[in-house]
Design a protein around this motif. Structure first.
Motif, PDB file in Angstrom:
ATOM      1  N   VAL A  46       4.385   5.390 -12.342  1.00  0.00           N
ATOM      2  CA  VAL A  46       4.416   6.621 -11.793  1.00  0.00           C
ATOM      3  C   VAL A  46       5.269   6.826 -10.175  1.00  0.00           C
ATOM      4  O   VAL A  46       5.757   7.165  -9.579  1.00  0.00           O
ATOM      5  CB  VAL A  46       3.300   6.354 -10.785  1.00  0.00           C
ATOM      6  N   LEU A  47       5.455   5.558  -9.598  1.00  0.00           N
ATOM      7  CA  LEU A  47       6.567   5.146  -8.112  1.00  0.00           C
ATOM      8  C   LEU A  47       7.896   5.899  -9.010  1.00  0.00           C
ATOM      9  O   LEU A  47       8.605   6.901  -8.160  1.00  0.00           O
ATOM     10  CB  LEU A  47       6.786   3.512  -8.306  1.00  0.00           C
ATOM     11  N   PHE A  48       8.468   6.076 -10.511  1.00  0.00           N
ATOM     12  CA  PHE A  48       9.559   6.227 -10.837  1.00  0.00           C
ATOM     13  C   PHE A  48      10.104   7.963 -10.546  1.00  0.00           C
ATOM     14  O   PHE A  48      10.071   8.826 -10.824  1.00  0.00           O
ATOM     15  CB  PHE A  48      10.150   5.338 -12.280  1.00  0.00           C
ATOM     16  N   HIS A  49       8.020   8.601 -10.873  1.00  0.00           N
ATOM     17  CA  HIS A  49       8.063   9.442 -11.448  1.00  0.00           C
ATOM     18  C   HIS A  49       8.129  10.517  -9.722  1.00  0.00           C
ATOM     19  O   HIS A  49       8.870  11.296  -9.569  1.00  0.00           O
ATOM     20  CB  HIS A  49       6.768   9.691 -12.052  1.00  0.00           C
ATOM     21  N   ILE A  50       7.414   9.213  -9.135  1.00  0.00           N
ATOM     22  CA  ILE A  50       7.047  10.161  -7.366  1.00  0.00           C
ATOM     23  C   ILE A  50       8.505  10.549  -6.900  1.00  0.00           C
ATOM     24  O   ILE A  50       8.742  10.842  -5.975  1.00  0.00           O
ATOM     25  CB  ILE A  50       6.703   9.705  -6.654  1.00  0.00           C
ATOM     26  N   TRP A  51       9.430   9.330  -7.155  1.00  0.00           N
ATOM     27  CA  TRP A  51      10.432   8.916  -6.672  1.00  0.00           C
ATOM     28  C   TRP A  51      11.716  10.488  -6.799  1.00  0.00           C
ATOM     29  O   TRP A  51      12.093  10.246  -6.425  1.00  0.00           O
ATOM     30  CB  TRP A  51      11.003   7.472  -7.257  1.00  0.00           C
ATOM     31  N   GLN A  52      11.262  10.960  -9.081  1.00  0.00           N
ATOM     32  CA  GLN A  52      12.312  12.022  -8.910  1.00  0.00           C
ATOM     33  C   GLN A  52      11.744  12.962  -8.174  1.00  0.00           C
ATOM     34  O   GLN A  52      12.306  13.931  -7.649  1.00  0.00           O
ATOM     35  CB  GLN A  52      12.331  11.864 -10.221  1.00  0.00           C
ATOM     36  N   LYS A  53      10.381  13.319  -8.339  1.00  0.00           N
ATOM     37  CA  LYS A  53       9.944  14.252  -7.749  1.00  0.00           C
ATOM     38  C   LYS A  53       9.577  14.657  -6.579  1.00  0.00           C
ATOM     39  O   LYS A  53       9.998  15.803  -6.217  1.00  0.00           O
ATOM     40  CB  LYS A  53       8.561  14.770  -8.373  1.00  0.00           C
ATOM     41  N   ARG A  54       8.990  13.617  -5.406  1.00  0.00           N
ATOM     42  CA  ARG A  54       8.452  14.716  -4.482  1.00  0.00           C
ATOM     43  C   ARG A  54       9.797  13.717  -3.652  1.00  0.00           C
ATOM     44  O   ARG A  54      10.923  12.772  -3.684  1.00  0.00           O
ATOM     45  CB  ARG A  54       7.770  13.289  -3.915  1.00  0.00           C
ATOM     46  N   PRO A  55      10.267  14.680  -1.534  1.00  0.00           N
ATOM     47  CA  PRO A  55      10.817  13.628  -1.088  1.00  0.00           C
ATOM     48  C   PRO A  55      10.840  12.109  -0.714  1.00  0.00           C
ATOM     49  O   PRO A  55       9.522  11.731  -0.772  1.00  0.00           O
ATOM     50  CB  PRO A  55      10.502  14.096   0.159  1.00  0.00           C
ATOM     51  N   ALA A  56      11.083  10.834  -0.046  1.00  0.00           N
ATOM     52  CA  ALA A  56      11.784   9.790   0.213  1.00  0.00           C
ATOM     53  C   ALA A  56       9.850   8.896   1.048  1.00  0.00           C
ATOM     54  O   ALA A  56       9.706   8.492   0.702  1.00  0.00           O
ATOM     55  CB  ALA A  56      12.614   9.051   0.658  1.00  0.00           C
ATOM     56  N   GLU A  75       8.101  11.326   1.581  1.00  0.00           N
ATOM     57  CA  GLU A  75       5.865  10.896   0.916  1.00  0.00           C
ATOM     58  C   GLU A  75       6.026   9.994   0.480  1.00  0.00           C
ATOM     59  O   GLU A  75       4.727   9.602   0.127  1.00  0.00           O
ATOM     60  CB  GLU A  75       6.385  12.480   0.069  1.00  0.00           C
ATOM     61  N   LEU A  76       6.807   9.471  -0.911  1.00  0.00           N
ATOM     62  CA  LEU A  76       6.685   8.756  -0.773  1.00  0.00           C
ATOM     63  C   LEU A  76       5.935   6.845  -0.490  1.00  0.00           C
ATOM     64  O   LEU A  76       5.315   6.655  -0.808  1.00  0.00           O
ATOM     65  CB  LEU A  76       7.910   7.549  -2.330  1.00  0.00           C
ATOM     66  N   PHE A  77       6.561   7.050   0.372  1.00  0.00           N
ATOM     67  CA  PHE A  77       7.091   5.920   1.647  1.00  0.00           C
ATOM     68  C   PHE A  77       5.419   5.976   1.597  1.00  0.00           C
ATOM     69  O   PHE A  77       4.572   4.669   2.021  1.00  0.00           O
ATOM     70  CB  PHE A  77       7.731   5.511   2.922  1.00  0.00           C
ATOM     71  N   GLY A  78       4.971   7.138   2.403  1.00  0.00           N
ATOM     72  CA  GLY A  78       3.545   7.745   2.824  1.00  0.00           C
ATOM     73  C   GLY A  78       2.759   6.834   2.014  1.00  0.00           C
ATOM     74  O   GLY A  78       1.324   6.527   2.022  1.00  0.00           O
ATOM     75  N   MET A  79       2.602   7.042   0.760  1.00  0.00           N
ATOM     76  CA  MET A  79       1.828   7.323   0.116  1.00  0.00           C
ATOM     77  C   MET A  79       1.807   5.491  -0.715  1.00  0.00           C
ATOM     78  O   MET A  79       0.640   5.002  -1.032  1.00  0.00           O
ATOM     79  CB  MET A  79       2.192   8.119  -1.649  1.00  0.00           C
ATOM     80  N   ILE A  80       2.827   4.376  -0.553  1.00  0.00           N
ATOM     81  CA  ILE A  80       2.719   3.778  -1.479  1.00  0.00           C
ATOM     82  C   ILE A  80       2.706   2.627   0.174  1.00  0.00           C
ATOM     83  O   ILE A  80       2.180   1.121   0.308  1.00  0.00           O
ATOM     84  CB  ILE A  80       3.638   3.321  -1.821  1.00  0.00           C
ATOM     85  N   GLN A  81       2.412   3.275   1.516  1.00  0.00           N
ATOM     86  CA  GLN A  81       2.252   2.787   2.433  1.00  0.00           C
ATOM     87  C   GLN A  81       1.007   1.338   2.691  1.00  0.00           C
ATOM     88  O   GLN A  81       0.378   0.601   2.730  1.00  0.00           O
ATOM     89  CB  GLN A  81       3.015   2.927   3.520  1.00  0.00           C
ATOM     90  N   ALA A  82      -0.167   2.829   2.284  1.00  0.00           N
ATOM     91  CA  ALA A  82      -1.465   1.610   1.935  1.00  0.00           C
ATOM     92  C   ALA A  82      -2.337   1.411   0.548  1.00  0.00           C
ATOM     93  O   ALA A  82      -3.108   0.979   0.483  1.00  0.00           O
ATOM     94  CB  ALA A  82      -3.011   2.878   2.378  1.00  0.00           C
ATOM     95  N   ARG A  83      -1.057   0.688  -0.362  1.00  0.00           N
ATOM     96  CA  ARG A  83      -1.548   0.377  -1.235  1.00  0.00           C
ATOM     97  C   ARG A  83      -0.670  -1.035  -1.809  1.00  0.00           C
ATOM     98  O   ARG A  83       0.587  -0.559  -1.736  1.00  0.00           O
ATOM     99  CB  ARG A  83      -0.634   1.601  -3.175  1.00  0.00           C
ATOM    100  N   PRO A  84      -0.924  -2.120  -1.090  1.00  0.00           N
ATOM    101  CA  PRO A  84      -0.503  -3.489  -1.462  1.00  0.00           C
ATOM    102  C   PRO A  84       0.663  -3.426  -2.570  1.00  0.00           C
ATOM    103  O   PRO A  84       1.493  -3.943  -2.772  1.00  0.00           O
ATOM    104  CB  PRO A  84      -1.646  -4.249  -0.715  1.00  0.00           C
ATOM    105  N   LEU A  85      -0.158  -3.019  -4.047  1.00  0.00           N
ATOM    106  CA  LEU A  85       0.647  -3.694  -4.619  1.00  0.00           C
ATOM    107  C   LEU A  85       1.679  -2.674  -5.319  1.00  0.00           C
ATOM    108  O   LEU A  85       2.748  -2.742  -5.467  1.00  0.00           O
ATOM    109  CB  LEU A  85      -0.506  -3.667  -6.453  1.00  0.00           C
ATOM    110  N   ALA A  86       1.410  -1.393  -5.103  1.00  0.00           N
ATOM    111  CA  ALA A  86       2.877   0.160  -5.873  1.00  0.00           C
ATOM    112  C   ALA A  86       3.956  -0.806  -4.148  1.00  0.00           C
ATOM    113  O   ALA A  86       4.842  -0.657  -3.997  1.00  0.00           O
ATOM    114  CB  ALA A  86       2.315   0.956  -5.286  1.00  0.00           C
ATOM    115  N   ARG A  87       3.145  -0.907  -2.955  1.00  0.00           N
ATOM    116  CA  ARG A  87       4.481  -1.537  -1.532  1.00  0.00           C
ATOM    117  C   ARG A  87       5.044  -2.697  -2.028  1.00  0.00           C
ATOM    118  O   ARG A  87       6.125  -2.426  -2.521  1.00  0.00           O
ATOM    119  CB  ARG A  87       3.150  -1.379  -0.393  1.00  0.00           C
TER     120      ARG A  87
END
Length: 845
Positions: A570-580, A582-594
């Motif tokens: 998911v991270l790599f997919h968002i990394w390619q598709k979304r602005p940086a 947006e990715l930072f905002g999505m992972i900040q509240a999710r410790p494992l993803a962050r």
């Protein structure tokens, strides 16, 4: 007696009986087979019909618009489509093993249609040679086709099935023909030695066997052959000669098994095998069945016919009905043959007497008492070969009646046959129109039959049969769900979701993700998102959520699963598709993803990670990254030697120092970074002035020591002053540096400048390490502590002096330790013993 009327319809060919029951009265109207090209699939498959454009049609008798129509074997319309005549005249059409309709046109294009008249992409081209020299004829087998063009070239496509995205076309060997062959036939690859298709081409009085690698001539003197057909097992060839002879021979042409002289030398319109026991020849009004023994059987017809060879007989299609010509099974013959006294016939007769309450029933049973198991088995087998449900029931009742008096016969056999016949009767019904015989059903297998029902959109029947036979229902439900989605564009998402879930829950192993993927493919993304919520497997759920643009939900599901691979996906997919951001905002509240993102970026994507830390206000983390980058620069061999690379490196450290200074918790790191930058600058200046690349990245102590060794005492003092090096440390460093260069005068002068804050221990240690005893003695005598003095003398082997110093300390333990140190020296040992006795230290030995 019922048996008389049944057997009266049989025909005797040699010593074998044949029957030709009518299976269906066809439901279609105004179909004239003689005006159409017709393709009938084996195993009770569908019938494709398209008007033959080479035939003259009466004006206004039918629409000028040509249609490709597909019917069931009972004549019910399955589908139709307009034939656009895209590639010139239609040369041939046939069904593949998996019921794909193959249409070959004059320009060498092969079109494929499914049972619903939908064109399957891509179309297949036989190549430029067939486009420039039109296709003249073609022969089909299984999933393949062989075509011949006007230049007498042969081309083969071995697999046109559903699984082949872009089927391969191969050109066969050059035949050297100068005129078109009289006929062609194919030996399928599975029956050839080479494993490749062999094409039999009738030319003149012989036959050419054409393969990809070469051509050989066989059957000299047999021809000319006007018709050829290979048996279903690839072993036998039936051929019709120019003088009206029917020949049957092995496909290697080694001998003639039998021949029959027909009344007419005119080639039949159709020549097919009827099972493996006889050959059928059809002319305008007559169907001739020829076997190896006895006179042939003639059937007269007013309507045109299409013969459909099957593994156990042949279906006969006319304008109005469908018949099945087959050899009468041995069990059926034993029961219904006129005058039969076989045990099975007597058992069947006994049931008739039992129903009429006649005592003859018991008499029949007594006559066949010893053969009752065989009679029961024959009745069961005969029931399986019947198409009439009433006759099936009667035969099974006879078997059950006999089984009651036969303990050896297993009742499961009757139950299994009853189950099989229920399935066969269900698919044979005119509404379904698949007239399988029991032998065909066993060859086809139940799972393939269910697959064909599913493809024909007979989902309810397929589901019931699957349930009845204990087979997996998932395939049926999945296909139904995908079909429902495709055909229900007008139904709202919420309503359609309820309909789908109601059926999908019937199977525990159903893949909701697959159904959702189909919904997404047909443009119903919202419904796809609703469906994927019901998928229990995260490994299927997450990729689909990404596919339909639900990245946020996909990230939530992935982190909830705890599967790090899914999270990274998911991270790599968002990394390619979304602005940086947006990715930072999505992972900040999710410790494992962050944490996973940071772990990856720390190794491979420093710039990206710095952006993340800046966006989240973690300035100290950015500082650590900058500091780490400065060390990466240091790995470049050009970063020292007065290189300009040192400038960027120092700037990185200074930036890190500024960021550390922004937070109160990192005062130490800020000060350390500041001093690191200052030290690098000084070291860089030293390397420039000395032209020796030995300073950068050394410690403060090493820098001072190196300066002294090089004789640059002013620089050493500058480093000492700049970094506030303590006097004690300074003395240690300078002493060892002077000893390194063995400058004993400077060392002595330094010892006398003022009283050393460290005492004279550094001087002693340095001299001893340099193995300079004479120099060491100078400073040992200046040691204030008698213990240190005694140990120092002992280290350089001066036992007497060590003993005198030790005696001043009055330390018994020291005396013992020094004695052990000098135990190899006998004189020294006696000195310590004497000293011990003089001082009378108790407990020391």
């Amino acid at each position: 007696m019922a048996g008389v009327s049944i057997a009266a319809e049989w025909q005797l060919l040699g010593d074998k009986y044949y029957r030709k029951p009518e299976i269906y009265t066809l439901h279609w109207k105004n179909i004239d087979l003689s005006r159409n090209k017709v393709a009938c699939a084996p195993f009770g498959g569908p019938i494709a019909i398209i008007r033959d454009d080479s035939k003259i049609v009466q004006l206004y008798s039918e629409s000028a618009l040509r249609k490709l129509r597909i019917f069931s074997s009972s004549g019910h319309v399955i589908s139709e489509t307009v034939w656009r005549n895209p590639g010139g005249r239609l040369i041939g059409l046939s069904w593949t093993v998996d019921q794909i309709l193959i249409c070959v046109t004059q320009d060498g294009t092969v079109y494929r249609y499914n049972i619903h008249s939908k064109l399957i992409e891509p179309n297949v081209s036989l190549g430029v040679e067939c486009f420039e020299n039109s296709v003249v004829d073609c022969v089909f087998w299984g999933n393949g086709v062989v075509c011949i063009n006007e230049a007498f070239q042969l081309f083969c496509i071995p697999d046109l099935g559903m699984g082949m995205g872009n089927p391969k076309v191969s050109k066969l060997a050059e035949t050297g023909l100068e005129e078109f062959p009289l006929c062609m036939a194919v030996i399928e690859p599975e029956y050839t030695m080479s494993g490749n298709v062999e094409v039999l081409v009738a030319v003149g009085d012989h036959v050419l066997v054409v393969e990809e690698d070469g051509v050989q001539t066989v059957g000299d003197g047999l021809g000319p052959l006007q018709k050829m057909v290979v048996s279903s097992n690839g072993k036998l060839l039936a051929a019709f000669t120019h003088d009206g002879q029917l020949l049957v021979m092995p496909t290697d042409f080694s001998s003639i098994i039998f021949e029959y002289a027909c009344e007419s030398a005119l080639a039949p319109e159709q020549l097919v095998w009827c099972g493996m026991d006889s050959v059928l020849l059809y002319w305008d009004d007559m169907l001739l069945m020829v076997g190896p023994y006895g006179d042939p059987v003639r059937y007269l017809y007013d309507d045109p016919l299409i013969l459909i060879p099957e593994c156990d007989g042949a279906r006969i299609l006319s304008n109005s009905n469908m018949e099945f010509l087959q050899r009468v099974p041995a069990s059926t013959e034993s029961i219904f043959k006129i005058g039969s006294t076989e045990p099975a016939a007597l058992l069947y007769d006994a049931l008739d007497h039992f129903d009429r309450r006649s005592a003859k029933a018991d008499e029949n049973l007594r006559l066949i008492r010893s053969s009752l198991p065989e009679a029961v088995e024959a009745c069961v087998d005969a029931a399986g070969h019947e198409f009439d449900p009433l006759l099936q029931q009667t035969l099974l009742r006879a078997a059950s009646y006999g089984q009651a008096f036969c303990s050896q016969f297993q009742r499961e056999s009757i139950q299994e046959m009853s189950k099989t016949l229920r399935v066969l009767n269900a698919v044979r019904s005119p509404e379904i129109g698949i007239p399988l015989s029991i032998h065909q059903y066993k060859m086809l297998t139940p799972s393939v039959l269910i697959g064909r029902l599913v493809n024909a959109h007979q989902h309810l029947l397929a589901l019931r049969i699957s349930d009845y036979l204990g087979l997996n229902q998932e395939v049926v439900i999945m296909h139904w769900a995908c079909s429902k989605l495709s055909l229900s564009s007008a139904i709202p998402d919420a309503t359609l979701l309820e309909i789908l879930l109601d059926k999908l829950k019937l199977s525990r192993s159903i893949s909701y993700a697959s159904v959702a993927a189909h919904a997404d493919q047909i443009g119903r993304r919202k419904l796809a998102a609703m469906l994927v919520e019901h998928e229990p497997l995260s490994s299927k759920q997450v990729p689909l959520l990404l596919g339909i643009g639900e990245e946020d939900t996909a990230l939530t599901k992935a982190t909830e699963s705890g599967d790090t691979d899914l999270v990274y996906l998911v991270l790599f997919h968002i990394w390619q598709k979304r602005p940086a951001l947006e990715l930072f905002g999505m992972i900040q509240a999710r410790p494992l993803a962050r944490d996973l993102f940071i772990c990856y970026a720390r190794c491979y994507k420093h710039e990206f990670l710095k952006d993340f830390f800046l966006s989240t206000g973690q300035l100290h983390e950015v500082a650590f990254l900058l500091w780490k980058e400065s060390w990466e620069v240091a790995k470049n061999p050009m970063a020292s030697r007065g290189s300009p690379l040192l400038g960027p490196r120092v700037k990185l450290i200074e930036k890190a120092q500024n960021l550390f200074a922004e937070t109160k918790e990192h005062v130490f790191e800020s000060k350390a970074a500041e001093e690191h930058a200052k030290l690098l600058k000084m070291q860089h200046e030293l390397e420039v002035s000395t032209k020796q690349p030995i300073f950068v990245d050394s410690s403060i102590s090493d820098t001072i020591r190196t300066c002294i060794v090089l004789g640059n005492h002013r620089a050493a003092l500058k480093v000492k002053t700049e970094f506030k090096v303590s006097e004690k440390r300074w003395y240690w460093l300078k002493v060892f540096a002077l000893v390194t260069i063995r400058d004993w005068d400077a060392l002595e002068k330094f010892s006398k400048e003022k009283r050393p804050p460290t005492g004279f221990k550094p001087f002693v240690e340095a001299c001893i390490d340099a193995d300079e005893k004479s120099e060491a003695v100078k400073y040992i005598s200046k040691l204030a502590d008698p213990r240190e003095k005694a140990e120092a003398f002992a280290r350089i082997g001066m036992a007497k002096e060590a003993a005198e110093a030790a005696s001043q300390s009055k330390d018994g333990e020291l005396l013992e330790r020094l004695k052990n140190t000098l135990q190899q020296n006998t004189t020294a040992s006696s000195i310590f013993d004497t000293l011990r006795d003089r001082l009378s230290f108790p407990g020391v030995s």
